[in-house]
Structures are given as structure tokens and as C-alpha cells.
Design a protein around this motif. Structure first.
Motif, PDB file in Angstrom:
ATOM      1  N   LEU A 189       1.020  -1.620   0.276  1.00 22.51           N
ATOM      2  CA  LEU A 189       0.318  -0.284   0.151  1.00 22.51           C
ATOM      3  C   LEU A 189       1.171   1.384   0.166  1.00 22.51           C
ATOM      4  CD1 LEU A 189      -2.864  -0.627   2.788  1.00 22.51           C
ATOM      5  CD2 LEU A 189      -3.051  -1.450  -0.163  1.00 22.51           C
ATOM      6  N   GLU A 233      -8.418   3.531  -0.479  1.00 22.66           N
ATOM      7  CA  GLU A 233      -9.650   3.935   0.986  1.00 22.66           C
ATOM      8  C   GLU A 233      -9.724   1.750   0.848  1.00 22.66           C
ATOM      9  OE1 GLU A 233     -12.829   4.872  -1.330  1.00 22.66           O
ATOM     10  OE2 GLU A 233     -11.836   7.299  -1.915  1.00 22.66           O
ATOM     11  N   GLU A 234      -9.815   2.281   2.332  1.00 25.23           N
ATOM     12  CA  GLU A 234     -10.285   0.961   2.965  1.00 25.23           C
ATOM     13  C   GLU A 234     -11.647   0.415   2.923  1.00 25.23           C
ATOM     14  OE1 GLU A 234      -9.326  -1.314   6.825  1.00 25.23           O
ATOM     15  OE2 GLU A 234      -8.887   0.529   6.386  1.00 25.23           O
ATOM     16  N   THR A 235     -11.918  -1.041   2.181  1.00 28.45           N
ATOM     17  CA  THR A 235     -13.459  -1.055   2.053  1.00 28.45           C
ATOM     18  C   THR A 235     -14.093  -1.497   3.082  1.00 28.45           C
ATOM     19  OG1 THR A 235     -12.640  -3.708   2.062  1.00 28.45           O
ATOM     20  CG2 THR A 235     -12.348  -2.582  -0.100  1.00 28.45           C
ATOM     21  N   PRO A 281     -12.671  -7.552   3.603  1.00 24.34           N
ATOM     22  CA  PRO A 281     -12.474  -6.634   3.891  1.00 24.34           C
ATOM     23  C   PRO A 281     -10.560  -6.494   2.744  1.00 24.34           C
ATOM     24  CG  PRO A 281     -11.447  -8.490   5.867  1.00 24.34           C
ATOM     25  CD  PRO A 281     -12.609  -8.404   4.781  1.00 24.34           C
ATOM     26  N   GLY A 282     -10.301  -4.979   3.119  1.00 28.34           N
ATOM     27  CA  GLY A 282      -9.422  -5.186   1.715  1.00 28.34           C
ATOM     28  C   GLY A 282      -9.412  -3.494   1.615  1.00 28.34           C
ATOM     29  N   TYR A 283      -9.097  -3.051   0.471  1.00 22.73           N
ATOM     30  CA  TYR A 283      -8.637  -1.894  -0.225  1.00 22.73           C
ATOM     31  C   TYR A 283      -8.574  -1.806  -1.377  1.00 22.73           C
ATOM     32  CZ  TYR A 283      -5.414  -2.282   4.124  1.00 22.73           C
ATOM     33  OH  TYR A 283      -5.832  -2.501   5.960  1.00 22.73           O
ATOM     34  N   GLU A 341      -8.568  -4.148  -6.145  1.00 22.61           N
ATOM     35  CA  GLU A 341      -8.918  -4.769  -5.032  1.00 22.61           C
ATOM     36  C   GLU A 341      -8.326  -5.310  -4.743  1.00 22.61           C
ATOM     37  OE1 GLU A 341     -13.578  -5.390  -4.178  1.00 22.61           O
ATOM     38  OE2 GLU A 341     -13.199  -4.578  -6.336  1.00 22.61           O
ATOM     39  N   TYR A 399      -7.260  -7.540  -0.872  1.00 22.09           N
ATOM     40  CA  TYR A 399      -8.246  -8.078   0.207  1.00 22.09           C
ATOM     41  C   TYR A 399      -7.036  -8.795   0.643  1.00 22.09           C
ATOM     42  CZ  TYR A 399     -11.868  -7.988  -3.036  1.00 22.09           C
ATOM     43  OH  TYR A 399     -13.115  -7.664  -4.023  1.00 22.09           O
ATOM     44  N   LYS A 400      -7.056  -8.301   2.149  1.00 23.88           N
ATOM     45  CA  LYS A 400      -6.662  -9.244   3.536  1.00 23.88           C
ATOM     46  C   LYS A 400      -6.361 -10.914   3.348  1.00 23.88           C
ATOM     47  CE  LYS A 400      -7.909  -4.456   5.938  1.00 23.88           C
ATOM     48  NZ  LYS A 400      -8.243  -4.149   7.635  1.00 23.88           N
TER      49      LYS A 400
END
Length: 77
Positions: A14, A25-27, A33-35, A46, A48-49
Motif C-alpha cells: 500500500l 481506500e479501505e473497503t 475486507p481489503g482496499y 482491489e 483483499y486482506k
């Protein structure tokens, strides 16, 4: 707060993307969940965590390689 090796890789990714001019931006989703990664007003990826990611065909060609690199697994044969 101690981060796992995996969380450190995502944090470094990031930071790298932000240094290249992407907006992160964080989802808000608790299920995935992710960015979200933006290039100007256009969402181009996108991350994802969980370690999965999606990269738009409208993204710069190098973006897929940048995002994929931290998630590649080394397999001993």
C-alpha cells in the motif's frame, strides 16, 4: 501492535502504491475486507486482506505485477 509477515507485506504494498500516486481506500465490507486502489477517479484494483486481488484491464500494465509480487509463494521442489 505486532504485525504478521503477511500484514507487513500488505502495508508495504500500500505504501508503494501511494508513492506511485495511487489513492487507497479501505473497503467497508466485513465479508471481504481489503482496499480499493484508485488511479485518479478510476478504481483500477482491489486488494483483499485474504491475499486475493483483482486488477482492472483499464489499469496500467505494471500494476498487476506490482500487486502480485508480495503474494507470490515460493515453493521448494
Amino acid at each position: 501492535l505486532k504485525m504478521t509477515n503477511y500484514e507487513e507485506k500488505i502495508a508495504q504494498l500500500l505504501e508503494q502504491l501511494e508513492s506511485l500516486g495511487y489513492t487507497i481506500e479501505e473497503t467497508p465490507s466485513k465479508f471481504s475486507p481489503g482496499y480499493l486502489i484508485f488511479d485518479g477517479n478510476l478504481m483500477v484494483a482491489e486488494v483483499y486482506k485474504s491475499g486475493s486481488y483483482l486488477v482492472s484491464d483499464k489499469a496500467d500494465e505494471s500494476l498487476l505485477e506490482i500487486i502480485a509480487k508480495p503474494f507470490k509463494k515460493v515453493v521448494d521442489k
